[in-house]
Scaffold this motif. Structure first.
Motif, PDB file in Angstrom:
ATOM      1  N   UNK A 352       0.877  -1.447  -0.067  1.00 24.50           N
ATOM      2  CA  UNK A 352      -0.014   0.175  -0.234  1.00 24.50           C
ATOM      3  C   UNK A 352       0.791   1.264  -0.510  1.00 24.50           C
ATOM      4  N   UNK A 353       0.450   2.658  -0.593  1.00 22.86           N
ATOM      5  CA  UNK A 353       0.974   3.123  -0.354  1.00 22.86           C
ATOM      6  C   UNK A 353       0.275   4.626  -0.874  1.00 22.86           C
ATOM      7  N   UNK A 354       0.607   5.784  -0.202  1.00 27.83           N
ATOM      8  CA  UNK A 354      -0.507   6.634  -0.115  1.00 27.83           C
ATOM      9  C   UNK A 354       0.618   7.989  -1.294  1.00 27.83           C
ATOM     10  N   UNK A 355      -0.855   8.378  -1.990  1.00 32.24           N
ATOM     11  CA  UNK A 355      -0.191   9.717  -3.149  1.00 32.24           C
ATOM     12  C   UNK A 355      -0.565  10.582  -2.091  1.00 32.24           C
ATOM     13  N   UNK A 356       1.162  11.664  -2.161  1.00 32.21           N
ATOM     14  CA  UNK A 356       1.460  12.542  -1.658  1.00 32.21           C
ATOM     15  C   UNK A 356       1.506  13.806  -2.565  1.00 32.21           C
ATOM     16  N   UNK A 357       1.265  13.347  -3.880  1.00 34.41           N
ATOM     17  CA  UNK A 357       1.318  14.947  -4.311  1.00 34.41           C
ATOM     18  C   UNK A 357       0.796  14.787  -5.816  1.00 34.41           C
ATOM     19  N   UNK A 359      -2.753  14.627  -9.344  1.00 33.59           N
ATOM     20  CA  UNK A 359      -4.088  14.607  -8.770  1.00 33.59           C
ATOM     21  C   UNK A 359      -5.155  14.139  -7.646  1.00 33.59           C
ATOM     22  N   UNK A 360      -4.388  12.769  -7.826  1.00 33.62           N
ATOM     23  CA  UNK A 360      -5.290  11.841  -6.556  1.00 33.62           C
ATOM     24  C   UNK A 360      -5.010  12.163  -5.246  1.00 33.62           C
ATOM     25  N   UNK A 361      -4.113  12.975  -4.804  1.00 40.23           N
ATOM     26  CA  UNK A 361      -3.230  13.926  -3.688  1.00 40.23           C
ATOM     27  C   UNK A 361      -3.970  13.046  -2.494  1.00 40.23           C
ATOM     28  N   UNK A 362      -3.659  12.669  -1.511  1.00 39.36           N
ATOM     29  CA  UNK A 362      -4.127  12.138  -0.128  1.00 39.36           C
ATOM     30  C   UNK A 362      -4.582  10.309  -0.310  1.00 39.36           C
ATOM     31  N   UNK A 363      -4.946  10.187  -1.306  1.00 40.54           N
ATOM     32  CA  UNK A 363      -5.518   8.383  -1.870  1.00 40.54           C
ATOM     33  C   UNK A 363      -4.772   7.902  -1.533  1.00 40.54           C
ATOM     34  N   UNK A 364      -5.512   6.801  -0.957  1.00 42.27           N
ATOM     35  CA  UNK A 364      -4.568   4.925  -0.356  1.00 42.27           C
ATOM     36  C   UNK A 364      -4.531   4.359  -2.100  1.00 42.27           C
ATOM     37  N   UNK A 365      -3.367   3.725  -2.635  1.00 39.12           N
ATOM     38  CA  UNK A 365      -3.443   2.908  -3.202  1.00 39.12           C
ATOM     39  C   UNK A 365      -2.427   1.538  -3.716  1.00 39.12           C
ATOM     40  N   UNK A 366      -2.888   0.324  -4.242  1.00 42.52           N
ATOM     41  CA  UNK A 366      -2.146  -0.222  -4.515  1.00 42.52           C
ATOM     42  C   UNK A 366      -0.715  -0.342  -5.202  1.00 42.52           C
ATOM     43  N   UNK A 367       0.441  -0.934  -4.809  1.00 42.64           N
ATOM     44  CA  UNK A 367       1.028  -0.806  -5.910  1.00 42.64           C
ATOM     45  C   UNK A 367       1.205  -1.702  -7.142  1.00 42.64           C
TER      46      UNK A 367
END
Length: 404
Positions: A352-357, A359-367
């Motif tokens: 799991x990663x956090x998109x830190x910057x 368009x989707x800043x602040x969303x949680x995603x899967x690599x």
């Protein structure tokens, strides 16, 4: 006029000599008297008035030192609030400005022996933000006035309302896109059915023509009248077939035109989605990227001697958007490090990663995958209104590992 009166030459000379700052070691805080040299300070210490003050000090030294410490701290912070309220400044600069007043409370009468100890105390108590740099200690005043706190709350409330409005707008755009896709679906299905029927009719026409010719070539004796009637029937069948073929070709061309229009509408929809992505990228691309809960790597060479260089830690708190309180994973020590001296961490595939910057800043995603040549990755958003959306070409700096 007396020997030591105010306007005598000796008194004037003494005032000229005493003007300005003198050496701190020859100042007596209890008597609030500044001596000009070592001999004068020695004579003062032997005086009766100084002995009486020292007896008072000996009765309750802790209370007197605490009182001077409070006065020194209050005056120092007042000077910070008035002169350097919103700036980051060297501690030595502030201290030199503070001691310009010759009647200030001297540090040798407080509980702090050096300026460094006092600066660390301000950082521990949260009254100032303290940073240690190769050029020395730097401090920033933390304004805790009620008016400032009220303004900060209003600002945070306005930012939250703007984010809620933006999220609402994005939901509406998403609904419009889904509605347009639903409206296009039956049209596309209908075109596919018509194309299948068209192919079926052409096959039937070809089979009909074959049957007509097979009847004309039968191995029976046919009279002239029958022969003429059969040739006339074949000619009419061929004309009917030609008319049907022309009609089907016209319909096919019309369907092709409609499919071209549908393709244009689909391309327009894709253009709309691209414009939405660009707008979100412009609004969410910031020059700060720290988030609480992400795992970062310390890249400060100034901390290499203490063993923190290239070590990982978890961001426990973000201070003024650019500074993070890092809890080291190995030693559990707490550090305050600027984001310029930190680096994002990329997990293993499936983490799991956090998109830190971006368009989707602040969303949680899967690599999902990593492109080491282009320094980018492919991720899939896990939660929120964009759940399941695939993002390709996300740069390493825009994503950071979070604990599972």
């Amino acid at each position: 006029m007396g020997k030591n009166d105010f306007l005598t030459p000796k008194a004037i000379a003494n005032r000229i000599k005493a003007k300005g700052l003198q050496k701190l070691r020859w100042y007596c805080q209890m008597c609030q008297k500044q001596c000009r040299d070592e001999n004068g300070f020695k004579c003062h210490c032997m005086s009766e008035s100084h002995q009486r003050q020292m007896q008072v000090f000996g009765q309750n030294p802790t209370r007197i030192i605490d009182g001077y410490s409070e006065e020194f701290e209050g005056a120092f912070l007042d000077h910070m609030r008035c002169s350097h309220r919103f700036s980051r400044v060297a501690a030595t600069v502030v201290y030199n400005e503070y001691i310009n007043d010759r009647h200030h409370v001297h540090m040798n009468s407080t509980q702090w022996a050096t300026l460094t100890e006092f600066v660390k105390y301000l950082g521990r108590t949260g009254k100032c933000k303290v940073e240690e740099t190769p050029k020395g200690w730097f401090i920033t005043y933390i304004d805790r006035d009620s008016e400032t706190i009220f303004k900060e709350k209003l600002k945070n409330k306005r930012i939250k309302s703007d984010l809620a409005e933006e999220e609402k707008h994005e939901r509406e755009i998403q609904k419009q896109i889904e509605k347009a896709a639903e409206q296009l679906a039956p049209v596309i299905d209908g075109n596919l059915e018509r194309d299948e029927k068209l192919e079926g009719k052409e096959l039937k026409l070809e089979s009909g023509v074959k049957v007509g010719f097979s009847l004309g070539s039968a191995g029976k004796q046919i009279t002239g009248r029958e022969k003429g009637e059969s040739s006339k029937w074949i000619f009419e069948a061929e004309q009917e077939n030609e008319r049907k073929v022309r009609t089907e070709k016209r319909k096919a061309s019309e369907n092709f035109g409609k499919s071209e229009k549908e393709k244009k509408s689909v391309s327009a929809l894709e253009e709309l989605m691209k414009e939405e992505e660009k707008a979100k990228e412009r609004s969410n691309r910031k020059d700060y990227w720290l988030f609480e809960g992400i795992i970062v790597k310390v890249m400060s060479k100034a901390l290499a001697e203490k063993g923190y260089y290239k070590q990982k830690g978890v961001v426990r708190k973000v201070i003024d958007k650019y500074v993070g309180e890092i809890e080291m994973l190995d030693s559990k020590h707490i550090l305050r490090v600027d984001q310029e001296e930190l680096e994002t961490v990329i997990p293993q595939i499936g983490g799991l990663v956090k998109i830190v910057n971006g368009a989707y800043r602040g969303s949680t995603a899967k690599l999902l995958s990593v492109d080491t040549d282009k320094f980018c990755a492919k991720v899939q958003i896990e939660k929120g209104i964009y759940d399941g959306r695939l993002l390709k070409g996300v740069e390493y700096e825009d994503i950071c590992k979070i604990p599972q």
